[in-house]
Motif scaffolding. Structure first.
Motif, PDB file in Angstrom:
ATOM      1  N   LYS A   1       0.839  -1.203   0.000  1.00 42.17           N
ATOM      2  CA  LYS A   1       0.000   0.000   0.000  1.00 42.17           C
ATOM      3  C   LYS A   1       0.873   1.251   0.000  1.00 42.17           C
ATOM      4  CE  LYS A   1      -3.751   2.365   2.439  1.00 42.17           C
ATOM      5  NZ  LYS A   1      -4.760   2.287   3.511  1.00 42.17           N
ATOM      6  N   MET A   2       1.957   1.232   0.757  1.00 45.01           N
ATOM      7  CA  MET A   2       2.842   2.387   0.797  1.00 45.01           C
ATOM      8  C   MET A   2       3.487   2.599  -0.568  1.00 45.01           C
ATOM      9  SD  MET A   2       3.969   4.755   2.854  1.00 45.01           S
ATOM     10  CE  MET A   2       3.902   5.902   1.485  1.00 45.01           C
ATOM     11  N   VAL A   3       3.922   1.520  -1.204  1.00 49.72           N
ATOM     12  CA  VAL A   3       4.521   1.614  -2.530  1.00 49.72           C
ATOM     13  C   VAL A   3       3.522   2.205  -3.519  1.00 49.72           C
ATOM     14  CG1 VAL A   3       5.448   0.289  -4.477  1.00 49.72           C
ATOM     15  CG2 VAL A   3       6.121  -0.292  -2.133  1.00 49.72           C
ATOM     16  N   GLN A   4       2.289   1.746  -3.472  1.00 49.57           N
ATOM     17  CA  GLN A   4       1.276   2.243  -4.404  1.00 49.57           C
ATOM     18  C   GLN A   4       0.933   3.709  -4.147  1.00 49.57           C
ATOM     19  OE1 GLN A   4       0.204   0.773  -7.127  1.00 49.57           O
ATOM     20  NE2 GLN A   4       1.564  -0.946  -6.616  1.00 49.57           N
TER      21      GLN A   4
ATOM     22  N   ARG B   1      13.618  -3.284  -3.247  1.00 49.49           N
ATOM     23  CA  ARG B   1      13.187  -4.383  -4.116  1.00 49.49           C
ATOM     24  C   ARG B   1      11.737  -4.251  -4.581  1.00 49.49           C
ATOM     25  NH1 ARG B   1      16.433  -6.730  -0.208  1.00 49.49           N
ATOM     26  NH2 ARG B   1      14.645  -7.356   1.064  1.00 49.49           N
ATOM     27  N   PRO B   2      10.774  -3.930  -3.726  1.00 49.17           N
ATOM     28  CA  PRO B   2       9.393  -3.823  -4.200  1.00 49.17           C
ATOM     29  C   PRO B   2       9.154  -2.686  -5.195  1.00 49.17           C
ATOM     30  CG  PRO B   2       9.451  -4.102  -1.817  1.00 49.17           C
ATOM     31  CD  PRO B   2      10.849  -3.839  -2.257  1.00 49.17           C
TER      32      PRO B   2
ATOM     33  N   ALA C   1       9.444  11.201  -1.233  1.00 51.94           N
ATOM     34  CA  ALA C   1       8.518  10.509  -0.328  1.00 51.94           C
ATOM     35  C   ALA C   1       9.281  10.005   0.893  1.00 51.94           C
ATOM     36  CB  ALA C   1       7.841   9.342  -1.048  1.00 51.94           C
ATOM     37  N   LEU C   2       8.833  10.410   2.077  1.00 51.81           N
ATOM     38  CA  LEU C   2       9.447  10.003   3.339  1.00 51.81           C
ATOM     39  C   LEU C   2       8.374   9.394   4.224  1.00 51.81           C
ATOM     40  CD1 LEU C   2      11.424  13.324   4.001  1.00 51.81           C
ATOM     41  CD2 LEU C   2      12.214  11.318   2.719  1.00 51.81           C
ATOM     42  N   HIS C   3       8.638   8.243   4.784  1.00 47.77           N
ATOM     43  CA  HIS C   3       7.614   7.625   5.623  1.00 47.77           C
ATOM     44  C   HIS C   3       8.249   6.799   6.737  1.00 47.77           C
ATOM     45  CE1 HIS C   3       8.156   3.749   3.395  1.00 47.77           C
ATOM     46  NE2 HIS C   3       8.418   4.560   2.394  1.00 47.77           N
TER      47      HIS C   3
ATOM     48  N   LYS D   1      -0.057  -3.557  17.057  1.00 53.30           N
ATOM     49  CA  LYS D   1      -0.403  -2.343  16.328  1.00 53.30           C
ATOM     50  C   LYS D   1       0.225  -2.415  14.960  1.00 53.30           C
ATOM     51  CE  LYS D   1      -3.144   0.479  18.470  1.00 53.30           C
ATOM     52  NZ  LYS D   1      -4.382   0.970  17.853  1.00 53.30           N
ATOM     53  N   ARG D   2      -0.540  -2.141  13.919  1.00 52.46           N
ATOM     54  CA  ARG D   2      -0.005  -2.149  12.556  1.00 52.46           C
ATOM     55  C   ARG D   2      -0.293  -0.802  11.907  1.00 52.46           C
ATOM     56  NH1 ARG D   2       1.982  -1.769   7.844  1.00 52.46           N
ATOM     57  NH2 ARG D   2       2.336  -3.615   6.566  1.00 52.46           N
ATOM     58  N   TYR D   3       0.776  -0.097  11.564  1.00 58.35           N
ATOM     59  CA  TYR D   3       0.634   1.130  10.791  1.00 58.35           C
ATOM     60  C   TYR D   3       1.330   0.940   9.460  1.00 58.35           C
ATOM     61  CZ  TYR D   3      -1.824   3.659  14.356  1.00 58.35           C
ATOM     62  OH  TYR D   3      -2.792   4.060  15.226  1.00 58.35           O
ATOM     63  N   ILE D   4       1.467   1.994   8.698  1.00 55.45           N
ATOM     64  CA  ILE D   4       1.778   1.838   7.286  1.00 55.45           C
ATOM     65  C   ILE D   4       3.112   1.168   7.023  1.00 55.45           C
ATOM     66  CG2 ILE D   4       2.973   4.020   6.782  1.00 55.45           C
ATOM     67  CD1 ILE D   4       0.890   4.192   4.416  1.00 55.45           C
ATOM     68  N   ASP D   5       4.043   1.225   7.922  1.00 59.91           N
ATOM     69  CA  ASP D   5       5.366   0.704   7.617  1.00 59.91           C
ATOM     70  C   ASP D   5       5.699  -0.577   8.343  1.00 59.91           C
ATOM     71  OD1 ASP D   5       8.705   1.175   7.998  1.00 59.91           O
ATOM     72  OD2 ASP D   5       7.786   1.511   6.050  1.00 59.91           O
TER      73      ASP D   5
END
Length: 251
Positions: free
Chosen positions: A24-27, A56-57, A136-138, A223-227
């Motif tokens: 999702k982050m890649v997209q 790689r992704p 893009a920074l995350h 807990k699951r967040y974007i990264d």
């Protein structure tokens, strides 16, 4: 750079246990890039690439991807784990990229930018990006929540209070993450910029609600967040690997 990243044993554990990149982050990055610049996507640069978790992704979407890091230990792991022919890794600080002016479509950093010298990195990113190119920074921040029988609220309050005390002694890099990269966002030298916070990966949350399954009894904190995922596991390493495989299959 924290000295720990130069340790070979640490890099081996980082490569083995760190969860892979979020598709999702890649997209999100690609969608923003196609809106602002459009194709073709020629060159992407992963700054502070570590073991290549996001390098790689991204590779299938670009003609060439370069991963930069100052840790030879991390880069050695990245090279051994990368089969994509269009990916190259170089030893380089974020503030001095070995790239030509206006040559890069996407500069990105996942869970790394808080280690950079921000003003110098921003100047360098602006130098290498093409007109219409994107930065893009995350990262993620820990939000503690314990689920356990009928004492979840009490245990969550205890660990939150404990972590708030410990956080008083954290270094500046932790503050940057805990502030959800606001300092970095303000330093981005482009007028056209967007910030996203608290992007929750809902389907991963469903994986926790699937707690009645074979893994649920082993999850104490989740807990699951974007990264990344933050969890406390109380079973064997073998079962943890199985649980990680389940999550990766159902991302």
């Amino acid at each position: 750079m924290a000295l720990i990243f130069s340790d070979t044993e640490y890099s081996a554990h980082y490569q083995k246990y760190m969860l892979p990149a979020s598709e999702k982050m890649v997209q999100m990055m690609l969608s923003y890039l196609i809106t602002k610049k459009g194709k073709p996507f020629e060159l992407a640069v992963d700054v502070g690439c570590g073991t290549g978790r996001y390098t790689r992704p991204v590779a299938p979407h670009f003609e060439k991807v370069i991963g930069l890091d100052i840790s030879e230990s991390q880069l050695n792991k990245a090279r051994r784990s990368t089969s994509e022919k269009n990916v190259l890794y170089h030893t380089s600080p974020a503030e001095e990229m070995p790239l030509k002016d206006a040559s890069v479509d996407l500069v990105f950093a996942g869970l790394a930018a808080h280690w950079f010298i921000i003003d110098k990195f921003m100047q360098e990113a602006a130098r290498v990006l093409k007109p219409g190119g994107c930065l893009a920074l995350h990262a993620f921040i820990p939000i503690f929540e314990i689920q356990y029988q009928d004492v979840s609220e009490t245990l969550t309050a205890i660990i939150t209070e404990t972590m708030n005390v410990l956080f008083k002694y954290r270094d500046k890099t932790s503050d940057v993450m805990n502030n959800q990269y606001r300092e970095l966002f303000e330093a981005v030298p482009f007028a056209d910029k967007q910030s996203y916070a608290n992007i929750f990966m809902g389907r991963w949350k469903e994986a926790y609600n699937w707690a009645h399954g074979p893994f649920g009894a082993n999850l104490v904190l989740w807990k699951r967040y974007i990264d990344d995922v933050l969890c406390v596991w109380r079973a064997s390493e073998e079962d943890l690997v199985k649980f990680k495989d389940y999550l990766n299959t159902n991302n």
